[in-house]
Design a protein around this motif. Structure first.
Motif, mmCIF file in Angstrom:
data_model
loop_
_atom_site.group_PDB
_atom_site.id
_atom_site.type_symbol
_atom_site.label_atom_id
_atom_site.label_comp_id
_atom_site.label_asym_id
_atom_site.label_seq_id
_atom_site.Cartn_x
_atom_site.Cartn_y
_atom_site.Cartn_z
ATOM 1 N N SER A 1 0.873 -1.172 0.000
ATOM 2 C CA SER A 1 0.000 0.000 0.000
ATOM 3 C C SER A 1 0.909 1.219 0.000
ATOM 4 O O SER A 1 1.300 1.721 1.063
ATOM 5 C CB SER A 1 -0.900 -0.009 1.234
ATOM 6 N N ILE A 2 1.260 1.689 -1.183
ATOM 7 C CA ILE A 2 2.349 2.664 -1.281
ATOM 8 C C ILE A 2 1.979 4.021 -0.695
ATOM 9 O O ILE A 2 2.867 4.817 -0.389
ATOM 10 C CB ILE A 2 2.844 2.816 -2.728
ATOM 11 N N GLU A 3 0.689 4.282 -0.511
ATOM 12 C CA GLU A 3 0.298 5.545 0.102
ATOM 13 C C GLU A 3 0.746 5.647 1.560
ATOM 14 O O GLU A 3 0.799 6.742 2.121
ATOM 15 C CB GLU A 3 -1.220 5.715 0.015
ATOM 16 N N GLU A 4 1.072 4.513 2.186
ATOM 17 C CA GLU A 4 1.498 4.544 3.583
ATOM 18 C C GLU A 4 2.968 4.940 3.730
ATOM 19 O O GLU A 4 3.435 5.178 4.851
ATOM 20 C CB GLU A 4 1.263 3.185 4.253
ATOM 21 N N PHE A 5 3.684 5.055 2.630
ATOM 22 C CA PHE A 5 5.100 5.426 2.700
ATOM 23 C C PHE A 5 5.244 6.943 2.657
ATOM 24 O O PHE A 5 4.601 7.627 1.854
ATOM 25 C CB PHE A 5 5.883 4.775 1.567
ATOM 26 N N GLU A 6 6.123 7.450 3.495
ATOM 27 C CA GLU A 6 6.324 8.891 3.608
ATOM 28 C C GLU A 6 6.777 9.508 2.287
ATOM 29 O O GLU A 6 6.482 10.668 1.988
ATOM 30 C CB GLU A 6 7.349 9.162 4.720
ATOM 31 N N CYS A 7 7.484 8.743 1.446
ATOM 32 C CA CYS A 7 8.012 9.266 0.189
ATOM 33 C C CYS A 7 6.967 9.318 -0.923
ATOM 34 O O CYS A 7 7.247 9.827 -2.015
ATOM 35 C CB CYS A 7 9.197 8.416 -0.278
ATOM 36 N N TYR A 8 5.771 8.832 -0.671
ATOM 37 C CA TYR A 8 4.763 8.641 -1.718
ATOM 38 C C TYR A 8 4.543 9.887 -2.583
ATOM 39 O O TYR A 8 4.614 9.841 -3.802
ATOM 40 C CB TYR A 8 3.444 8.192 -1.093
ATOM 41 N N GLU A 9 4.283 11.020 -1.948
ATOM 42 C CA GLU A 9 3.977 12.241 -2.688
ATOM 43 C C GLU A 9 5.213 12.863 -3.326
ATOM 44 O O GLU A 9 5.103 13.703 -4.213
ATOM 45 C CB GLU A 9 3.312 13.270 -1.765
ATOM 46 N N GLN A 10 6.390 12.463 -2.884
ATOM 47 C CA GLN A 10 7.629 13.054 -3.394
ATOM 48 C C GLN A 10 8.178 12.325 -4.617
ATOM 49 O O GLN A 10 9.098 12.821 -5.265
ATOM 50 C CB GLN A 10 8.694 13.057 -2.284
ATOM 51 N N VAL A 11 7.624 11.171 -4.931
ATOM 52 C CA VAL A 11 8.157 10.351 -6.036
ATOM 53 C C VAL A 11 7.262 10.504 -7.266
ATOM 54 O O VAL A 11 6.042 10.324 -7.172
ATOM 55 C CB VAL A 11 8.237 8.868 -5.622
ATOM 56 N N PRO A 12 7.830 10.838 -8.435
ATOM 57 C CA PRO A 12 7.031 11.016 -9.651
ATOM 58 C C PRO A 12 6.308 9.747 -10.066
ATOM 59 O O PRO A 12 6.744 8.628 -9.758
ATOM 60 C CB PRO A 12 8.079 11.412 -10.708
ATOM 61 N N ASN A 13 5.199 9.933 -10.775
ATOM 62 C CA ASN A 13 4.408 8.794 -11.225
ATOM 63 C C ASN A 13 5.219 7.800 -12.042
ATOM 64 O O ASN A 13 5.029 6.586 -11.930
ATOM 65 C CB ASN A 13 3.234 9.283 -12.076
ATOM 66 N N GLU A 14 6.133 8.320 -12.892
ATOM 67 C CA GLU A 14 6.893 7.426 -13.768
ATOM 68 C C GLU A 14 7.698 6.400 -12.978
ATOM 69 O O GLU A 14 7.883 5.268 -13.417
ATOM 70 C CB GLU A 14 7.852 8.239 -14.661
ATOM 71 N N ALA A 15 8.187 6.817 -11.801
ATOM 72 C CA ALA A 15 8.970 5.894 -10.975
ATOM 73 C C ALA A 15 8.077 4.833 -10.347
ATOM 74 O O ALA A 15 8.431 3.650 -10.297
ATOM 75 C CB ALA A 15 9.730 6.664 -9.897
ATOM 76 N N TRP A 16 6.897 5.234 -9.848
ATOM 77 C CA TRP A 16 5.972 4.249 -9.289
ATOM 78 C C TRP A 16 5.511 3.270 -10.363
ATOM 79 O O TRP A 16 5.340 2.075 -10.095
ATOM 80 C CB TRP A 16 4.760 4.941 -8.676
ATOM 81 N N GLU A 17 5.308 3.777 -11.583
ATOM 82 C CA GLU A 17 4.829 2.929 -12.672
ATOM 83 C C GLU A 17 5.765 1.749 -12.932
ATOM 84 O O GLU A 17 5.339 0.680 -13.382
ATOM 85 C CB GLU A 17 4.686 3.750 -13.953
ATOM 86 N N ALA A 18 7.051 1.945 -12.675
ATOM 87 C CA ALA A 18 8.027 0.877 -12.924
ATOM 88 C C ALA A 18 7.785 -0.340 -12.045
ATOM 89 O O ALA A 18 8.250 -1.441 -12.352
ATOM 90 C CB ALA A 18 9.447 1.405 -12.695
ATOM 91 N N PHE A 19 7.045 -0.142 -10.944
ATOM 92 C CA PHE A 19 6.781 -1.247 -10.018
ATOM 93 C C PHE A 19 5.308 -1.661 -10.020
ATOM 94 O O PHE A 19 4.833 -2.273 -9.072
ATOM 95 C CB PHE A 19 7.225 -0.853 -8.606
ATOM 96 N N LYS A 20 4.619 -1.325 -11.094
ATOM 97 C CA LYS A 20 3.190 -1.637 -11.192
ATOM 98 C C LYS A 20 2.955 -2.992 -11.840
ATOM 99 O O LYS A 20 3.613 -3.363 -12.800
ATOM 100 C CB LYS A 20 2.468 -0.559 -12.002
ATOM 101 N N MET A 21 2.003 -3.703 -11.291
ATOM 102 C CA MET A 21 1.568 -4.979 -11.851
ATOM 103 C C MET A 21 0.048 -4.921 -11.995
ATOM 104 O O MET A 21 -0.644 -4.446 -11.094
ATOM 105 C CB MET A 21 1.978 -6.130 -10.911
ATOM 106 N N VAL A 22 -0.455 -5.377 -13.139
ATOM 107 C CA VAL A 22 -1.891 -5.372 -13.389
ATOM 108 C C VAL A 22 -2.405 -6.809 -13.372
ATOM 109 O O VAL A 22 -1.945 -7.652 -14.150
ATOM 110 C CB VAL A 22 -2.221 -4.707 -14.738
ATOM 111 N N LEU A 23 -3.330 -7.079 -12.480
ATOM 112 C CA LEU A 23 -3.944 -8.395 -12.375
ATOM 113 C C LEU A 23 -5.458 -8.245 -12.409
ATOM 114 O O LEU A 23 -6.036 -7.531 -11.583
ATOM 115 C CB LEU A 23 -3.535 -9.095 -11.068
ATOM 116 N N GLU A 24 -6.072 -8.889 -13.391
ATOM 117 C CA GLU A 24 -7.530 -8.848 -13.546
ATOM 118 C C GLU A 24 -8.051 -7.414 -13.511
ATOM 119 O O GLU A 24 -9.058 -7.109 -12.884
ATOM 120 C CB GLU A 24 -8.197 -9.701 -12.456
ATOM 121 N N GLY A 25 -7.310 -6.560 -14.203
ATOM 122 C CA GLY A 25 -7.744 -5.178 -14.328
ATOM 123 C C GLY A 25 -7.419 -4.275 -13.165
ATOM 124 O O GLY A 25 -7.691 -3.072 -13.202
ATOM 125 N N LYS A 26 -6.798 -4.809 -12.114
ATOM 126 C CA LYS A 26 -6.462 -4.013 -10.935
ATOM 127 C C LYS A 26 -4.948 -3.775 -10.874
ATOM 128 O O LYS A 26 -4.163 -4.624 -11.276
ATOM 129 C CB LYS A 26 -6.922 -4.707 -9.655
#
Length: 498
Positions: free
Chosen positions: A123-148
């Motif tokens: 749950s990446i919103e619980e990390f203090e760095c969440y708002e400081q990290v650009p979307n492109e960086a978070w996208e690198a760790f994204k996995m899509v399963l059954e549309g989620k």
């Protein structure tokens, strides 16, 4: 990216993912760790942390562990070095209790583990760095399963091939002879034809007995990551996309576009190097060779900056400077820049840049990645691991990592304070000049086929010098070689895996 993050449906889903599997790191130290509480613990939780070799050798990991252990001394949590190779196989070792609890890896490696449920979603919103990290960086760790969407890593730094050179090795008259556009930057840092021309001039002026002491641009051309510009600048790609935007590993693109032209360019550049460019030799000796002046410039990633500084400072010490003076001079003279932004559209590096117009160039595109922390599915201490990752990605620890290692941090607040390298890299990423490694398991299969063919094409330059028959002459020769790369990757992902 939608900032609203999907979480696992229930804690039970996470538990079922690892049910029946032995927990991570069940050695003597970990057998004492029976509590996963971050407060009120009566017995100590011990977390085994896997970092990269540079972070260990330069002292960053120990500083991180010491700081965390001091901060959490009263909470019953201790973090220790996992004492494993940085490329340890979590999939093989984790189920048997030998893997780390927390591991720092590139996005493609972490997401390969995540696809097989060796890494837990966060749950990446619980990390203090969440708002400081650009979307492109978070996208690198994204996995899509059954549309989620699920996220399985917390970004630390962005990686891309960078050009390292010394300002005290620039030609004395470069502003008169190598700055045709008068922008106070050497032409050979801005386009590949001038880099080729300058490298050739250095080779021509080499007065050593064997003409082997003075080189311009040097890189291991068999290394896809470091030499990706010869593929991606000309329309090649790793995998295509499905209609839903997810990666299509059946669509393999190393032979796409005019990638065969890029391979001709690679061979041409190899002709100004020595035969060490066909394997990993230059990757291993680049720090020393840049320091002693044998190489004018070379390619590496931002997180190796400290290794260049270390070798260059030793070089200045050998010339008689004190340790402090040598280190200061090394930091003053070592430059890290993006690779030259323009490559010749026709692949001919020997053409004079002053006679080329806008349509004669293509933009340089390189492979990049995002390194970050993941948490093993086999850990018995998920909440404590979250506490550690949160601490390790805090402003202070990322700033310390920048100071010690020279990384390009993904935290925007740290990047703002430390300079423009990260901003420059993210700008290139948003403009399509950095191709992020796909975060799927099939990426594991791209390295050996590309290394084999790119190394063999580079070797062709030396076959010709030895009077042997060249293997790659026509565009068809290069095209067939790249089609072989595609086939070998496809077979490794699908045919041979069956």
């Amino acid at each position: 990216m939608n900032r609203k993050i999907n979480k696992w449906v229930t804690t039970g889903m996470i538990c079922s993912m690892t049910a029946g599997l032995v927990g991570c790191g069940q050695n003597a130290a970990q057998s004492e760790a029976v509590s996963d509480k971050t407060a009120g613990a009566t017995e100590q939780v011990v977390l085994h942390v896997l970092e990269n070799d540079t972070a260990k050798s330069e002292g960053y990991l120990q500083e991180l562990l010491d700081a965390f252990n001091e901060a959490y001394a009263d909470k019953g949590i201790q973090a220790v070095d996992a004492n494993m190779d940085e490329y340890t196989d979590l999939a093989a070792n984790g189920p048997y209790g030998y893997g780390p609890d927390v591991l720092y890896q590139a996005n493609d490696k972490l997401m390969t583990y995540a696809a097989d449920k060796h890494i837990i979603p966060l749950s990446i919103e619980e990390f203090e760095c969440y708002e400081q990290v650009p979307n492109e960086a978070w996208e690198a760790f994204k996995m899509v399963l059954e549309g989620k969407e699920y996220f399985c890593g917390v970004p630390v730094n962005i990686q891309a091939p960078m050009l390292f050179y010394r300002t005290d090795m620039l030609p004395k008259n470069w502003e008169n002879t190598w700055d045709k556009n008068n922008n106070k930057k050497p032409d050979f840092i801005e386009n590949w034809n001038d880099l080729y021309a300058y490298s050739k001039s250095l080779r021509d002026m080499d007065t050593s007995a064997n003409k082997d002491s003075q080189y311009g641009f040097m890189s291991s051309l068999n290394n896809l990551y470091l030499s990706s510009e010869f593929i991606f600048s000309y329309g090649g790609y790793v995998f295509g996309e499905k209609e839903d935007g997810t990666v299509n590993s059946e669509d393999i693109g190393f032979a796409a576009g005019n990638a065969m032209t890029g391979m001709r360019t690679l061979k041409q550049m190899a002709g100004l190097m020595n035969e060490e460019c066909i394997d990993d030799t230059i990757t291993l000796n680049r720090y020393e060779k840049l320091a002693d002046g044998s190489y004018f410039c070379t390619v590496s990633t931002p997180d190796t900056y400290s290794l260049f500084i270390e070798k260059l400072a030793l070089h200045y010490e050998a010339e008689g400077l004190s340790k402090e003076e040598a280190h200061s001079k090394a930091k003053e003279n070592l430059q890290m820049a993006e690779l030259p932004a323009l490559m010749p559209a026709n692949g001919d590096l020997s053409a004079a840049s002053e006679g080329m117009g806008e349509s004669d160039w293509v933009s340089t595109v390189v492979m990049g990645g995002v390194n970050g922390y993941g948490i093993s599915s086999y850990t018995k201490h998920r909440e404590a691991c979250v506490e550690f990752v949160n601490f390790a990605t805090s402003f202070d620890m990322i700033k310390t990592r920048v100071d010690k290692l020279g990384i390009a941090p993904t935290r925007s607040d740290v990047a703002k304070e430390c300079g423009d390298t990260t901003e420059m890299i993210f700008t290139s990423l948003s403009e399509g000049r950095i191709y992020l490694m796909p975060s799927i398991k099939a990426v594991d299969q791209i390295w050996v086929p590309t290394q084999t063919v790119m190394g063999d094409i580079a070797k062709d330059a030396f076959r010709e010098k030895k009077g042997e028959t060249a293997k790659y002459v026509s565009e068809d020769d290069f095209q067939k070689a790249l089609e072989t790369v595609n086939k070998n990757i496809y077979d490794a992902v699908y045919t041979l895996a069956e």
